[in-house]
Design an enzyme around this catalytic site. Structure first.
Site: not given
Length: 193
Positions: A105, A125
């Site tokens: 992420c 992400h």
């Protein structure tokens, strides 16, 4: 000899990424230590879930050797880990040793802050992609990505695939396949990452 993994935890870490990764790695009999930047007290994650760490990061010797160090996402957690000289020392020591360094992420931002794996291919992400590219990384939109000893993934929805890729690289494709099948995961060719 059992493989060992250190998972870094801080206030604001993304709980799905922490729990899914730790659970999946432990299913493969990897000895995982969840170490908190904030001592041994329970940690409040990004969505309010409270996780009790196994250890305080302060109790982890800078010279300790792990097969994997894992940095979860959660922007506030990543900011906290990025500000830690202890995290910087651990990551740099393990990069020099050739250990796997894994981040998911927003976690690759922590790697960037501490100059880990610069120039490598990573994923993250989508919200932090531009920062990573500007920081000198090559970018991939795969659900998980491996470049040498750097393993990255996109977010909460890819956390199990992320952990399975770590298992694939650390143990074997056969163990990865066995764990994935038991967890009723769709077949994925982890060697393609």
């Amino acid at each position: 000899m059992a493989k060992i993994c250190l998972v870094l935890l801080a206030e604001g870490s993304e709980e799905t990424e922490v729990v899914a990764s730790v659970d999946t790695l432990r299913r493969a009999e990897i000895n995982v230590t969840l170490a908190s930047l904030h001592g041994k007290d329970p940690v409040t994650c990004s969505r309010g879930v409270i996780i009790v760490p196994d250890a305080s990061l302060d109790d982890i010797d800078d010279e300790a050797v792990y097969d994997v160090i894992l940095v979860p996402g959660g922007l506030k957690g990543v900011e906290n880990l990025s500000q830690s000289p202890k995290v910087a020392r651990l990551l740099k020591n393990h990069e020099k040793r050739g250990s796997i360094i894994a981040a998911i992420c927003a976690g690759p931002l922590c790697l960037m802050t501490h100059s880990i794996g610069l120039g490598k291919k990573v994923t993250s992400h989508p919200s932090v992609q531009d920062k990573l590219v500007a920081g000198g990384y090559q970018y991939s939109e795969q659900i998980a990505c491996k470049d040498g000893k750097i393993i990255t993934s996109r977010g909460p929805g890819t956390a199990i695939n992320f952990a399975l890729l770590i298992i694939h690289e650390l143990l074997s494709p056969e163990v990865c396949e066995k764990i994935a099948k038991f967890m009723v995961m769709q077949p994925v060719d982890y060697s393609a990452f």
